[in-house]
Design an enzyme around this catalytic site. Structure first.
Site, PDB file in Angstrom:
ATOM      1  N   ASN A 219      90.189  10.145  35.685  1.00  0.00           N
ATOM      2  CA  ASN A 219      91.072  10.643  34.629  1.00  0.00           C
ATOM      3  C   ASN A 219      91.605   9.481  33.816  1.00  0.00           C
ATOM      4  OD1 ASN A 219      90.974  13.322  35.390  1.00  0.00           O
ATOM      5  ND2 ASN A 219      92.775  13.182  36.697  1.00  0.00           N
ATOM      6  N   LYS A 298      71.970   5.002  44.270  1.00  0.00           N
ATOM      7  CA  LYS A 298      72.141   5.257  42.844  1.00  0.00           C
ATOM      8  C   LYS A 298      71.143   6.314  42.370  1.00  0.00           C
ATOM      9  CE  LYS A 298      72.076   3.030  38.353  1.00  0.00           C
ATOM     10  NZ  LYS A 298      71.719   1.850  37.577  1.00  0.00           N
ATOM     11  N   ILE A 318      97.764  17.356  46.301  1.00  0.00           N
ATOM     12  CA  ILE A 318      98.647  16.545  47.155  1.00  0.00           C
ATOM     13  C   ILE A 318     100.102  16.979  46.986  1.00  0.00           C
ATOM     14  CG2 ILE A 318      99.363  14.192  47.731  1.00  0.00           C
ATOM     15  CD1 ILE A 318      96.716  13.282  46.284  1.00  0.00           C
TER      16      ILE A 318
HETATM   17  O1  C5P Z   1      97.836  20.531  38.486  1.00  0.00           O
HETATM   18  P1  C5P Z   1      98.121  19.298  37.739  1.00  0.00           P
HETATM   19  O2  C5P Z   1      97.113  18.204  37.952  1.00  0.00           O
HETATM   20  O3  C5P Z   1      98.399  19.482  36.288  1.00  0.00           O
HETATM   21  O4  C5P Z   1      99.512  18.813  38.360  1.00  0.00           O
HETATM   22  C1  C5P Z   1     100.085  17.597  38.065  1.00  0.00           C
HETATM   23  C2  C5P Z   1     101.011  17.157  39.169  1.00  0.00           C
HETATM   24  O5  C5P Z   1     100.453  17.405  40.445  1.00  0.00           O
HETATM   25  C3  C5P Z   1     101.232  15.655  39.141  1.00  0.00           C
HETATM   26  O6  C5P Z   1     102.516  15.420  39.694  1.00  0.00           O
HETATM   27  C4  C5P Z   1     100.126  15.140  40.024  1.00  0.00           C
HETATM   28  O7  C5P Z   1     100.419  13.861  40.556  1.00  0.00           O
HETATM   29  C5  C5P Z   1     100.066  16.194  41.100  1.00  0.00           C
HETATM   30  N1  C5P Z   1      98.736  16.425  41.653  1.00  0.00           N
HETATM   31  C6  C5P Z   1      98.460  16.115  42.970  1.00  0.00           C
HETATM   32  N2  C5P Z   1      97.232  16.382  43.509  1.00  0.00           N
HETATM   33  C7  C5P Z   1      96.269  16.968  42.765  1.00  0.00           C
HETATM   34  C8  C5P Z   1      96.519  17.297  41.439  1.00  0.00           C
HETATM   35  C9  C5P Z   1      97.760  17.007  40.905  1.00  0.00           C
HETATM   36  O8  C5P Z   1      99.345  15.565  43.646  1.00  0.00           O
HETATM   37  N3  C5P Z   1      95.085  17.210  43.316  1.00  0.00           N
END
Ligand code: C5P
Length: 413
Positions: A219, A298, A318
């Site tokens: 990202n 690869k 998470i």
């Molecule tokens: O669902 P989304 O990615 O928009 O959510 C953003 C929030 O969730 C942020 O605080 C990001 O750190 C957390 N997040 C996470 N684990 C993921 C996706 C997002 O902790 N797999």
């Protein structure tokens, strides 16, 4: 709601910068420059030994203030520079602090202006920071370590030392901290301790999900916001663990950093660390999906014009997992989420707060923050919405930490 006022800690402060005999005096010149740039009035005091390494002229030119080297300085109308310099001071920082100077402090000696003013400072009001600098053997010597323990017992704050190549050609512990690190330490010591005793766990940066050994999907995220929050939390007195994906940023001073690569790796570290945390701030841009099967070798372009078709699986969420843990549900662990949106920030942030199950959600517009040094935030909680207008990530992080501290302390009115 109006954001709490966060003043720049070093602006308008009076700082006494003491230099003792050590080759690291050259770093003190840069530190002095940084302090002046941050808006502090810097009053430099050199010991006789320091004058062997750097001249008062240099320090006067950099600080723009008269420099003191002797307690018999007749420029002071009352001939008492040790009193005059300390009564108005916001902090005294000795950088570099030699082994001999630390020994003098440990004994309460006052036979030079600098040790004299350390003894004469109003101890309850003026913090004394010591930035040691010496050869690794001198640093490790039991006498030095004993003296350091003594000066801490007597109310001084001893900063860490760096490891590395020393001027003498040896390698080890004992290098003075770098000017930027000294600035962070001084800022921390002048910041209200709104998170003292709290263990704050923070995620930052992107994650990278392997397609094969040379390719990843990831990202946009520089990690700057999460790192700024980590620094601000530490300055507010917290014990900070920063779990970060791949970024090119320096670890904030005093912060424990754990590097991870994938979402799964980040999840494992965070879930374990959350057991001992009081506050969890999820600022990482975690990859929502990962390739179902990372190729061991690869993937080759075969010249057919056909691209491989990848199958994806969802990564663990998470924040959601931690926010639904028993400790978070019982209120022992306060969780804060971030949302990077492209439109309808408030509605999306409010919906995400509910979906993630967190008390506080911080929204920002993704494309206007990625990689930048500034940002604007929207705080959403059950009290309503608070805007933190566009500012540097450093300022916003301090405001956000102050807001979190208010909520955690139950003083959110
Ligand atoms: O669902 P989304 O990615 O928009 O959510 C953003 C929030 O969730 C942020 O605080 C990001 O750190 C957390 N997040 C996470 N684990 C993921 C996706 C997002 O902790 N797999």
């Amino acid at each position: 709601m109006i954001p709490v006022d966060v003043a720049a800690e070093l602006t308008g402060r009076r700082v006494v910068l003491g230099l003792t005999g050590g080759v690291a005096c050259f770093k003190a010149a840069e530190f002095c420059r940084l302090l002046v740039k941050a808006g502090s009035a810097v009053h430099v005091v050199l010991t006789e030994a320091a004058c062997q390494f750097i001249t008062p002229v240099t320090m006067q030119a950099l600080s723009g203030q008269p420099v003191f080297v002797s307690q018999w300085d007749a420029r002071e109308p009352n001939n008492m520079p040790h009193i005059n310099l300390t009564r108005e001071a916001d902090a005294i920082i000795i950088a570099p602090a030699s082994a001999d100077f630390i020994a003098q402090l440990a004994h309460g000696r006052a036979d030079e202006l600098l040790s004299l003013l350390c003894l004469a400072r109003p101890i309850a009001r003026v913090p004394l920071l010591i930035a040691p600098s010496m050869n690794r053997e001198m640093w490790a010597h039991p006498a030095t370590q004993r003296n350091l323990r003594q000066v801490v017992r007597d109310g001084a704050q001893v900063l860490g030392v760096g490891f590395g190549e020393q001027a003498c050609g040896e390698t080890g512990d004992g290098r003075m901290l770098e000017p930027e690190q000294l600035l962070e330490e001084l800022t921390a010591s002048l910041t209200p301790n709104s998170l003292l005793g709290q263990h704050v766990l923070i995620t930052a940066g992107p994650t990278a999900e392997a397609i094969d050994p040379v390719r990843v999907i990831t990202n946009h995220s520089s990690g700057k916001m999460g790192f700024a929050v980590a620094r601000a939390a530490r300055e507010a007195g917290a014990d900070v663990t920063l779990v970060t994906g791949p970024v090119a940023l320096t670890t904030p001073q005093g912060v424990q950093r754990v590097d991870v690569v994938s979402a799964q790796g980040m999840r494992d570290v965070v879930v374990a660390a959350a057991e001992n945390a009081d506050i969890f701030i999820a600022a990482a841009a975690v990859s929502d999906w990962r390739p179902a099967h990372a190729a061991q070798e690869k993937i080759k372009k075969d010249g057919s014009g056909h691209a491989p078709v990848l199958e994806f699986v969802e990564n663990p969420d998470i924040l959601s997992e931690v926010a639904h843990s028993p400790r978070a549900q019982s209120g022992e662990l306060y969780c804060v989420g971030f949302a990077a949106e492209t439109e309808n920030l408030q509605a999306n942030a409010e919906a995400k707060r509910v979906r993630k199950g967190v008390p506080l959600l911080v929204g920002n517009i993704g494309p206007s923050t990625f990689g930048r040094d500034d940002n604007a935030l929207l705080l959403v909680d059950d009290e309503g919405v608070m805007e933190l207008p566009r500012a540097s990530k450093r300022v916003l992080a301090k405001q956000l930490v102050a807001e979190i501290a208010r909520r955690v302390s139950g003083d959110a009115a």
